[in-house]
Design a protein around this motif. Structure first.
Motif, short mmCIF file in Angstrom:
data_model
loop_
_atom_site.label_atom_id
_atom_site.label_comp_id
_atom_site.label_asym_id
_atom_site.label_seq_id
_atom_site.Cartn_x
_atom_site.Cartn_y
_atom_site.Cartn_z
N GLU A 31 22.44 74.14 46.23
CA GLU A 31 21.19 72.85 46.96
C GLU A 31 21.42 72.17 46.14
N VAL A 32 21.98 72.29 44.75
CA VAL A 32 22.12 71.50 44.00
C VAL A 32 23.36 69.89 44.12
N CYS A 33 24.14 70.11 44.66
CA CYS A 33 25.21 69.86 44.18
C CYS A 33 25.84 69.38 45.56
N CYS A 34 25.79 69.94 46.81
CA CYS A 34 26.09 70.37 47.85
C CYS A 34 27.23 70.27 48.37
N HIS A 35 28.70 70.84 47.21
CA HIS A 35 29.74 71.30 47.41
C HIS A 35 29.35 73.46 47.82
N PRO A 36 30.65 73.29 48.83
CA PRO A 36 30.53 75.22 49.51
C PRO A 36 30.85 75.99 48.40
N LEU A 37 30.43 76.64 48.73
CA LEU A 37 30.54 78.18 48.13
C LEU A 37 30.55 79.35 48.97
N HIS A 38 32.19 80.34 48.51
CA HIS A 38 32.11 81.59 49.32
C HIS A 38 31.88 82.43 48.56
#
Length: 57
Positions: A31-38
């Protein structure tokens, strides 16, 4: 529950529901940096909560 982003290290709220399965595996954007998390989550019957692992998506 809160998880920590592997990219920006910010804490993010994560809601999991047992109705969606005892084993869950999905990608969500921070929600902060928009990078994908698995996200992988498995229901622990004994503790009555999900055990969650987070890695870079």
């Amino acid at each position: 529950m809160e998880i920590t982003c592997h990219f920006c290290f910010e804490k993010i709220n994560l809601e999991l529901f047992i109705e969606e399965g005892e084993k869950q595996d999905f990608i969500m954007d921070c929600e902060v940096c928009c990078h994908p998390l698995h996200i992988t989550a498995e229901w622990n019957e004994e503790e009555e909560e999900f055990e969650v692992e987070v890695d870079a998506g």
